[in-house]
Design an enzyme around this catalytic site. Structure first.
Site, PDB file in Angstrom:
ATOM      1  N   HIS A 182       2.321 -28.057  10.895  1.00  0.00           N
ATOM      2  CA  HIS A 182       3.653 -28.662  10.774  1.00  0.00           C
ATOM      3  C   HIS A 182       3.700 -30.095  11.335  1.00  0.00           C
ATOM      4  CE1 HIS A 182       4.658 -24.668   9.675  1.00  0.00           C
ATOM      5  NE2 HIS A 182       4.931 -24.190  10.864  1.00  0.00           N
ATOM      6  N   ASP A 237      -0.907 -23.034  15.800  1.00  0.00           N
ATOM      7  CA  ASP A 237       0.313 -22.492  15.188  1.00  0.00           C
ATOM      8  C   ASP A 237       1.236 -23.606  14.674  1.00  0.00           C
ATOM      9  OD1 ASP A 237       2.131 -20.229  14.664  1.00  0.00           O
ATOM     10  OD2 ASP A 237       3.382 -21.106  16.241  1.00  0.00           O
ATOM     11  N   LYS A 273      11.633 -28.127   4.123  1.00  0.00           N
ATOM     12  CA  LYS A 273      12.891 -28.437   4.814  1.00  0.00           C
ATOM     13  C   LYS A 273      13.507 -29.687   4.196  1.00  0.00           C
ATOM     14  CE  LYS A 273      11.577 -26.458   9.263  1.00  0.00           C
ATOM     15  NZ  LYS A 273      12.567 -25.467   9.644  1.00  0.00           N
ATOM     16  N   LYS A 308       7.260 -23.773  23.133  1.00  0.00           N
ATOM     17  CA  LYS A 308       8.209 -22.648  23.135  1.00  0.00           C
ATOM     18  C   LYS A 308       8.962 -22.658  24.451  1.00  0.00           C
ATOM     19  CE  LYS A 308       6.239 -20.551  19.484  1.00  0.00           C
ATOM     20  NZ  LYS A 308       6.898 -20.538  18.189  1.00  0.00           N
ATOM     21  N   GLU A 334      11.206 -25.696  20.658  1.00  0.00           N
ATOM     22  CA  GLU A 334      11.874 -24.427  20.372  1.00  0.00           C
ATOM     23  C   GLU A 334      12.400 -23.835  21.671  1.00  0.00           C
ATOM     24  OE1 GLU A 334       9.979 -22.055  17.014  1.00  0.00           O
ATOM     25  OE2 GLU A 334       8.259 -23.010  17.953  1.00  0.00           O
ATOM     26  N   HIS A 339       5.944 -24.318   5.541  1.00  0.00           N
ATOM     27  CA  HIS A 339       7.386 -24.278   5.246  1.00  0.00           C
ATOM     28  C   HIS A 339       8.109 -25.532   5.740  1.00  0.00           C
ATOM     29  CE1 HIS A 339       7.892 -22.764   9.369  1.00  0.00           C
ATOM     30  NE2 HIS A 339       9.174 -23.032   9.259  1.00  0.00           N
ATOM     31  N   ARG A 364       0.821  -1.222   0.000  1.00  0.00           N
ATOM     32  CA  ARG A 364       0.000   0.000   0.000  1.00  0.00           C
ATOM     33  C   ARG A 364       0.848   1.262   0.000  1.00  0.00           C
ATOM     34  NH1 ARG A 364      -3.525  -1.250   5.149  1.00  0.00           N
ATOM     35  NH2 ARG A 364      -1.392  -1.629   5.781  1.00  0.00           N
ATOM     36  N   LYS A 421       0.546 -19.638   5.825  1.00  0.00           N
ATOM     37  CA  LYS A 421      -0.242 -19.882   7.000  1.00  0.00           C
ATOM     38  C   LYS A 421      -0.308 -18.602   7.831  1.00  0.00           C
ATOM     39  CE  LYS A 421       1.528 -21.854  10.729  1.00  0.00           C
ATOM     40  NZ  LYS A 421       2.470 -21.272  11.688  1.00  0.00           N
TER      41      LYS A 421
END
Ligand code: BG6
Length: 482
Positions: free
Chosen positions: A240, A235, A182, A331, A216, A178, A51, A148
């Protein structure tokens, strides 16, 4: 061993939302790296769009800055950087209005592959797809790429599919997960379908259980607002981890084609049994000295969103009945470690003395970091003193076995090139995404109905206590993280 780079056909790619985070961190660096290795033909055009009013010079400077920040090669090769920048142009387009579409149409060449990368909020997928058709920017061969989150639940995913299909046929739609880009995830298919060794053992007769872990070490700082509306289930698991499960559990496809591979994956998702609430664990990381909690990062002191999920999943088909798949992701865990561990059953009759702590055979496919494969085997402990057994690992890392070119390229690089090649194998089909939501929705709804709140867990741990119990009560153990 030298890796072969096959240049793709000439193309024009339009990146909507080019000033956003994903474009700056992944898409533009990905294109630049493919340019450096010679995969992008000299005539390719990369057209940025957003934009914001900007002239071409300002856009090129913006991309220069982003490549210098996110691509280590950019500062090493000034000449290549300048040649890449020369491929870039910019059009200011109003996604939901009328401005800019005709300018965009004019920039595109009639006889080359056209790809539209929608690196924008999903609420703009529909308006952009409609405008691409309305203003004649799209052609029947053009490709549209979306990211996503693809939906928040089954209904929103269906609505997004319907929006995209207003302007594009399924064969033109590339939905990115994604993880499928990998290198090691694709290696899982090579391992299973290019070797005869595993397939006879790849079933519930020989496999006791499978553990899929995506751990993670980072938290959600900086993106807490988005994350708090999703949680680990939406998520990571719905997309995944389900994809990893599919590639591990699917039947061998008859051919390595997008249709055959995706048909087999959909069959796995459709065979997933409903997950009982007692087989799920939700967690949320708590604060520790000097480190904020999940709730601080999410900006909501009462948040009930999970930053960790573990669950036991059963696949109701002949191959897998009786072999649970345990999934966990979270996480702020002890380490960044993603792997698939296939744990085999014990020999039916043991002739040797019982070995304390024996864990048995396992094939571990390490997705990241330190990509490779480990096979845990039992041998004789050397030396006198009778027949004592020991467990050792046959260990292989891809970079040691294959040399420097085995350094995995970023998933986005491969996926963008697959879009240009017109290969949908590593992208999710519309029915596949819907099937995954159809499975995930009742689990999420069950948590809300039963008021199941996430269990706090320590940062740098392996998650909440209940996650350990999920396996202990079945007489099993998670593999150590990291
Ligand atoms: C993204 C999630 O899809 O994948 C993130 O939204 C997560 O929350 C990321 O951190 C993990 O990807 P990778 O490639 O770092 O394992």
């Amino acid at each position: 061993m030298v890796s072969r780079v096959i240049p793709v056909e000439p193309f024009d790619i339009v990146i909507f939302g080019v000033t956003g985070d994903l474009a700056r961190r992944k898409i533009l660096p990905g294109l630049f790296h493919r340019f450096l290795v010679g995969q992008i033909p000299g005539t390719a055009q990369v057209i940025g769009s957003s934009r914001t009013e900007m002239d071409e010079g300002a856009f090129q400077e913006l991309v220069r800055a982003c490549l210098l920040e996110f691509s280590p090669q950019a500062s090493k090769d000034a000449e290549a950087l300048t040649s890449f920048l020369a491929k870039l142009s910019y059009v200011c387009v109003d996604a939901t209005g009328e401005n800019g579409w005709l300018d965009l149409a004019e920039k595109l060449r009639p006889d080359v592959v056209r790809a539209f990368y929608l690196s924008v909020s999903p609420s703009l997928f529909g308006p952009i797809a409609a405008n691409l058709s309305k203003y004649g920017v799209s052609t029947p061969e053009a490709r549209i790429v979306v990211e996503k989150p693809f939906g928040h639940d089954l209904n929103t995913a269906k609505a997004l599919n319907a929006d995209l299909r207003k302007g594009f046929e399924e064969k033109q739609i590339y939905r990115i997960d994604h993880y499928l880009g990998k290198e090691t995830v694709q290696n899982l298919m090579a391992l299973r379908f290019a070797n005869s060794l595993w397939e006879p053992l790849w079933n519930s007769t020989h496999i006791d259980h499978v553990q899929i872990t995506v751990a993670e070490s980072l938290g959600v700082e900086g993106r807490g607002e988005y994350y708090d509306r999703s949680g680990a289930m939406r998520d990571m698991v719905q997309n995944h981890l389900v994809q990893l499960l599919c590639l591990t559990a699917m039947e061998p496809p008859s051919r390595f084609t997008p249709g055959a591979v995706r048909d087999e994956k959909v069959k796995v998702i459709e065979a997933l049994d409903p997950v009982s609430q007692a087989d799920t664990v939700r967690g949320q990381y708590r604060a520790k000295t000097g480190e904020d909690s999940y709730r601080d990062h999410a900006g909501d002191p009462d948040s009930l969103t999970e930053s960790f999920v573990a669950m036991k999943v059963n696949i109701g088909n002949w191959r897998w009945a009786g072999t649970p798949f345990y999934l966990r992701t979270g996480k702020k865990l002890r380490a960044r470690a993603s792997e698939i561990a296939v744990v085999f059953r014990d020999p039916p009759h043991m002739i040797f003395p019982k070995m304390e702590g024996r864990r048995g055979n396992a094939l571990i496919i390490r997705l990241q970091p330190d990509e490779g494969i480990t096979l845990r085997t039992t041998i004789k402990d050397p030396g006198p003193g009778g027949m004592r057994l020991a467990e050792v690992s046959l260990d292989m890392t891809f970079s040691e076995a294959l040399g420097p070119h085995a350094e995995p390229q970023d998933a986005y690089e491969r996926l963008i090139m697959d879009v240009i090649r017109g290969d949908q194998t590593l992208f999710m089909r519309g029915d596949e995404v819907e099937a995954a939501w159809r499975w995930a929705d009742p689990i999420i709804a069950g948590w809300a109905e039963n008021g199941l709140v996430p269990q706090p867990y320590d940062q740098a741990s392996s998650g909440p206590e209940d996650a350990l119990m999920l396996l202990h009560r079945d007489g099993r153990r998670w593999r150590e993280l990291g």
